[in-house]
Design a protein around this motif. Structure first.
Motif, mmCIF file in Angstrom:
data_model
loop_
_atom_site.group_PDB
_atom_site.id
_atom_site.type_symbol
_atom_site.label_atom_id
_atom_site.label_comp_id
_atom_site.label_asym_id
_atom_site.label_seq_id
_atom_site.Cartn_x
_atom_site.Cartn_y
_atom_site.Cartn_z
ATOM 1 N N GLY A 1 0.833 -1.204 0.000
ATOM 2 C CA GLY A 1 0.000 0.000 0.000
ATOM 3 C C GLY A 1 0.866 1.252 0.000
ATOM 4 N N ARG B 1 -2.336 4.085 -3.195
ATOM 5 C CA ARG B 1 -2.947 2.763 -3.416
ATOM 6 C C ARG B 1 -3.607 2.275 -2.135
ATOM 7 N NH1 ARG B 1 1.328 -1.028 -5.020
ATOM 8 N NH2 ARG B 1 0.928 -0.446 -7.178
ATOM 9 N N LEU C 1 -5.712 -0.958 -0.863
ATOM 10 C CA LEU C 1 -6.202 -2.290 -1.203
ATOM 11 C C LEU C 1 -7.323 -2.707 -0.263
ATOM 12 C CD1 LEU C 1 -2.743 -3.917 -1.861
ATOM 13 C CD2 LEU C 1 -4.450 -3.246 -3.569
ATOM 14 N N ASP D 1 -8.459 -1.980 -5.711
ATOM 15 C CA ASP D 1 -7.821 -0.749 -5.279
ATOM 16 C C ASP D 1 -8.910 0.310 -5.204
ATOM 17 O OD1 ASP D 1 -6.429 1.670 -5.090
ATOM 18 O OD2 ASP D 1 -4.878 1.073 -6.504
ATOM 19 N N ASP E 1 -9.079 2.737 -7.907
ATOM 20 C CA ASP E 1 -9.193 2.206 -9.267
ATOM 21 C C ASP E 1 -10.204 1.066 -9.233
ATOM 22 O OD1 ASP E 1 -8.715 1.602 -11.902
ATOM 23 O OD2 ASP E 1 -6.842 0.542 -11.546
ATOM 24 N N LEU F 1 -0.768 -4.774 -10.003
ATOM 25 C CA LEU F 1 -1.376 -3.620 -9.351
ATOM 26 C C LEU F 1 -1.023 -2.384 -10.179
ATOM 27 C CD1 LEU F 1 -0.355 -4.542 -5.702
ATOM 28 C CD2 LEU F 1 -2.676 -4.549 -6.599
ATOM 29 N N ARG F 2 -1.957 -1.459 -10.245
ATOM 30 C CA ARG F 2 -1.734 -0.214 -10.988
ATOM 31 C C ARG F 2 -0.497 0.513 -10.459
ATOM 32 N NH1 ARG F 2 -3.429 4.733 -9.409
ATOM 33 N NH2 ARG F 2 -4.263 3.685 -7.573
ATOM 34 N N THR G 1 1.807 3.400 -9.116
ATOM 35 C CA THR G 1 1.500 4.628 -8.385
ATOM 36 C C THR G 1 2.680 5.601 -8.414
ATOM 37 O OG1 THR G 1 2.331 3.739 -6.285
ATOM 38 C CG2 THR G 1 0.007 3.355 -6.797
#
Length: 213
Positions: free
Chosen positions: A29, A33, A35, A63, A66, A98-99, A101
């Motif tokens: 995290g 982000r 989660l 997320d 997102d 994961l996207r 960041t």
């Protein structure tokens, strides 16, 4: 050792999932982000003689920044027999990406570094459940901090949840790190107690977060 399939609605399975998500928030995290558990898909419990109880979980996470994107992960949470002091062992692996960041992280970092006065805030979210947009990264860093506290302090009979950031203050440092001293309110869902925790988070984009108490 005995393994048994648990329905995902099973309370011990949900408690183990909260530990796994906390641990992952702590590891992955950050201010960009957040989660969150979308679904506990599958759970098994294994009783390992003289060691403890191991929960094997399949989770779907999203997320909060997102919402459209979910990732699957598998986790093992091992609670040691009779131990009140040692944190459960957690192993977790994430399937899928994961996207990134990177950009958001750098922006947040620069913004905090450029403040004339150290940031101070309280009651995030407020009594209506609102988080002001400019405090969202601070709130998500609190998720990281609470993830660490939840992982370290959970037992098979607890389920902690971050209720609120009571107070946070930034502390100026001479090194690269940003430092935030938090007072977090954690709600323990089994006993219904709300407990204050003092936690310090050091964060920078390259190294991520480190938590100390």
């Amino acid at each position: 050792s005995l393994a048994m399939e648990l329905p995902p609605s099973n309370f011990p399975a949900a408690r183990a999932a909260a530990v796994a998500v906390g641990y992952l928030r702590y590891l992955r995290g950050g201010p960009g982000r957040g989660l969150e558990l979308r679904e506990l898909r599958r759970a098994r419990r294994q009783d390992i003689d003289d060691v403890g109880h191991k929960y094997c979980l399949e989770l779907e996470l999203e997320d909060v920044l997102d919402k459209g994107r979910t990732v699957s992960c598998t986790a093992e949470v091992l609670y040691h027999l009779g131990s009140k002091t040692s944190a459960p062992d957690v192993q977790i692996s994430v399937q899928g990406e994961l996207r990134s960041t990177e950009e958001a992280d750098q922006e947040f970092y620069n913004q905090i570094r450029s403040l004339e006065k150290e940031l101070v805030a309280e009651n995030i979210p407020d009594s209506h459940g609102n988080v002001p947009p400019e405090l969202e990264p601070i709130h998500l860093l609190a998720w990281v901090a609470s993830g660490y506290v939840i992982w370290q302090n959970s037992t098979e009979n607890t389920k902690f949840h971050l209720a609120q950031v009571k107070h946070v203050k930034q502390v100026k440092r001479s090194d690269e790190d940003l430092q935030f001293d938090y007072v977090l309110l954690l709600h323990e869902m089994v006993s219904q107690e709300v407990l204050p925790w003092e936690v310090t988070v050091l964060w920078q984009p390259r190294r991520g977060a480190r938590v100390s108490r």
